[in-house]
Write an enzyme that holds these catalytic residues in place. Structure first.
Site, PDB file in Angstrom:
ATOM      1  N   LYS A   1       0.175   3.847  -2.663  1.00  0.00           N
ATOM      2  CA  LYS A   1      -0.863   5.054  -2.686  1.00  0.00           C
ATOM      3  C   LYS A   1      -0.159   6.460  -2.553  1.00  0.00           C
ATOM      4  O   LYS A   1      -0.966   7.274  -2.481  1.00  0.00           O
ATOM      5  CB  LYS A   1      -1.820   4.783  -1.609  1.00  0.00           C
ATOM      6  CG  LYS A   1      -2.488   3.265  -1.848  1.00  0.00           C
ATOM      7  CD  LYS A   1      -3.203   2.771  -0.751  1.00  0.00           C
ATOM      8  CE  LYS A   1      -3.763   1.240  -1.031  1.00  0.00           C
ATOM      9  NZ  LYS A   1      -4.518   0.648   0.017  1.00  0.00           N
TER      10      LYS A   1
ATOM     11  N   LYS B   1       3.289   6.356   5.523  1.00  0.00           N
ATOM     12  CA  LYS B   1       2.261   5.235   5.024  1.00  0.00           C
ATOM     13  C   LYS B   1       2.855   3.951   5.052  1.00  0.00           C
ATOM     14  O   LYS B   1       4.068   3.523   4.943  1.00  0.00           O
ATOM     15  CB  LYS B   1       2.182   5.737   3.526  1.00  0.00           C
ATOM     16  CG  LYS B   1       1.084   4.783   2.663  1.00  0.00           C
ATOM     17  CD  LYS B   1      -0.140   5.082   3.069  1.00  0.00           C
ATOM     18  CE  LYS B   1      -1.428   4.029   2.604  1.00  0.00           C
ATOM     19  NZ  LYS B   1      -1.620   3.007   3.490  1.00  0.00           N
TER      20      LYS B   1
ATOM     21  N   SER C   1      -6.039   3.592   4.095  1.00  0.00           N
ATOM     22  CA  SER C   1      -5.674   2.706   2.981  1.00  0.00           C
ATOM     23  C   SER C   1      -6.763   1.982   2.232  1.00  0.00           C
ATOM     24  O   SER C   1      -6.366   0.794   1.776  1.00  0.00           O
ATOM     25  CB  SER C   1      -4.674   1.561   3.451  1.00  0.00           C
ATOM     26  OG  SER C   1      -3.817   1.197   2.683  1.00  0.00           O
TER      27      SER C   1
ATOM     28  N   SER D   1       0.740  -1.241  -0.052  1.00  0.00           N
ATOM     29  CA  SER D   1       0.031  -0.022   0.275  1.00  0.00           C
ATOM     30  C   SER D   1       0.649   1.238  -0.060  1.00  0.00           C
ATOM     31  O   SER D   1       0.208   2.449   0.086  1.00  0.00           O
ATOM     32  CB  SER D   1      -1.047   0.059   1.264  1.00  0.00           C
ATOM     33  OG  SER D   1      -1.987  -0.727   0.840  1.00  0.00           O
TER      34      SER D   1
END
Length: 518
Positions: free
Chosen positions: A132, A299, A187, A129
């Site tokens: 992203k 993140k 997320s 993820s």
């Protein structure tokens, strides 16, 4: 250490034992496990995987669940610690590198890109993820935050609904700002797909944009295949490339503001009737289980194929650092990140180039720059950018740095050249050499002007500093003229005396016959 099982009665194993012991003594940092050997078997048989990370096919359809540390069987997913910890790592200035379990990692200065630590930084891994970050960067760069993002059937059902999501349904819509928050904080995979469709019309077209932007940022070991990071053979990135993308994201004030939010409540509207509470998944914010005060934003990422991935930005003592860890163990991605931040903040410092480099800094020369006096002060036409700096190990003198000046073919924005600094052959920072624009400047003799605006360019000529040089020049010229006069006067007097002597001698030998012609 390698463990050999052998039968004492079989003498043929003695040679093998001796050889194995010798190898272990010579190469104590090589750890071989049967699991690691199985993972590399396909490569050894000739498959070219040089530009792709290895994929475990059973992971392809697994959820991107970042809150859990276990796979579907309930067993904790882990990277082989023995294989990962002893992969060689390098540091700026050859400081002893800390040990971490992540297979790939980088610690980089967020402002000028100086690499303080790297471990397999150019190896491609599955990002999960942290993909992203690029998705949201493109959303901010290409859209207004007030634009409306609508959930399509493909966005909602094109992903595994057991993967990370916030429960958005087909036809629901929300502002781009809230869609980005759903992605960066919670997320949300469906929100990431919807953003991709909104920006480019389709996910496929958005993927093209992702790869194009990655190339623009200097990424060389990256290929995106989707907007959310779910496992795909053709979706990979290196730690260094991920740091470059995170740096661009961090340079964008809007991205930075949104990513640093801890919680957010999505507004209930006619087009989005659900109450959605967003909680940032990153666990290093104050008050959380891996709290680290300098953290600004980050993140998380996790799939079985990717392992635990993490991107984090922290600021302390004048340094702003980006840390990326990939192919790590669950939870150890946080401890590894803290280890690297402690290493960076504890061993490195910034040095301002304009304040330390006398080689190129003309403003430090007395003739070009003096304190304000009754006769004014002088400003050089060439100066160093005061924002330029280098990152070096604590206690390193500026003189230890090597530098190279690269001149611009066509100077833009007053930049004449760029000075690149290295330490032991590694990039340590840079600084622009600037031409001060004096085309519309005022020249004044006398005291410093007062009441001028800050942006008005004024060039002062320091007469007091020049006077001693002028006086010395005049004195030298006067001395030369005087000496010439003295020499000429001396020579003239001697010539007159010689002429008088000649006349006297001629009269002494004069005869009466001298006037008679024969």
């Amino acid at each position: 250490m390698n463990i050999l099982h052998f039968h004492a009665k079989k003498s043929k194993h003695i040679k093998a034992l001796i050889i194995s012991v010798m190898i272990s003594l010579l190469m104590p940092q090589i750890y071989i496990t049967s699991a690691f050997a199985d993972e590399t078997k396909d490569t050894e048989e000739g498959e070219d995987t040089s530009d792709k990370p290895e994929t475990d096919e059973k992971d392809e359809d697994n959820a991107d669940v970042e809150e859990t540390d276990e796979d579907d069987t309930g067993e904790e997913t882990s990277v082989s610690e023995s294989a990962a910890m002893y992969i060689p790592a390098t540091t700026l200035g050859d400081i002893t590198a800390p040990l971490i379990t992540a297979e790939g990692a980088i610690l980089m200065d967020a402002d000028n890109g100086v690499i303080l630590y790297q471990k397999n930084m150019d190896e491609p891994y599955f990002p999960a993820s942290i993909t992203k970050i690029m998705t949201c960067l493109l959303a901010v760069e290409n859209c207004s935050l007030s634009e409306t993002v609508t959930m399509s059937n493909e966005a909602v059902f094109g992903i595994d609904r057991t993967s990370s999501n916030v429960g958005l349904d087909v036809g629901q819509s929300l502002p781009m700002e809230e869609a980005i928050l759903c992605v960066m904080l919670a997320s949300a995979n469906e929100a990431a797909s919807a953003i991709a469709e909104h920006v480019s019309g389709s996910i496929d077209e958005f993927v093209k944009l992702m790869n194009q932007r990655a190339e623009e940022l200097g990424c060389t070991h990256t290929h995106f295949a989707n907007a959310n990071g779910l496992p795909n053979d053709n979706h990979y990135i290196s730690p260094h490339d991920m740091a470059l993308i995170a740096r661009a994201f961090n340079d964008n004030d809007t991205c930075r503001r949104l990513a640093s939010m801890r919680t957010y409540d999505v507004a209930v509207t006619a087009t989005q009737p659900d109450e959605i509470h967003l909680l940032n998944h990153h666990k290093m914010y104050p008050g959380l289980s891996y709290a680290y005060d300098p953290v600004v934003w980050g993140k998380t990422g996790y799939t079985i194929a990717a392992g635990a991935t993490l991107v984090t930005i922290a600021e302390s003592d004048g340094l702003s650092l980006i840390c990326v860890v990939m192919k790590d163990e669950s939870e150890k991605n946080y401890t590894d990140t803290r280890t690297l931040f402690d290493f960076g903040f504890g061993n490195y410092t910034r040095l301002n180039v304009a304040e330390n480099d006398d080689t190129y800094n003309m403003t430090e020369a007395p003739f070009f720059q003096t304190d304000d006096t009754t006769f004014g002060s002088t400003r050089s036409f060439i100066t160093l950018d005061t924002k330029g700096y280098v990152v070096v190990p604590e206690g390193t003198p500026f003189s230890k740095l090597d530098s190279e000046i690269v001149y611009k073919e066509k100077p833009e924005d007053g930049v004449l050249a760029e000075i690149i600094y290295t330490l032991g052959g590694s990039y340590a920072g840079e600084c622009d050499m600037l031409l001060i624009d004096t085309g519309d400047a005022d020249i004044h003799f006398g005291s410093v002007l007062t009441g001028t605006s800050a942006d008005r360019k004024v060039t002062f000529i320091n007469v007091k500093e020049i006077i001693p040089y002028i006086a010395l020049a005049i004195a030298v010229i006067a001395f030369i003229v005087f000496m010439v006069f003295v020499i000429r006067a001396y020579n003239f007097g001697n010539a007159v005396t010689r002429r008088m002597d000649i006349k006297k001698r001629r009269k002494r030998y004069h005869s009466d016959f001298d006037d008679i012609d024969f």
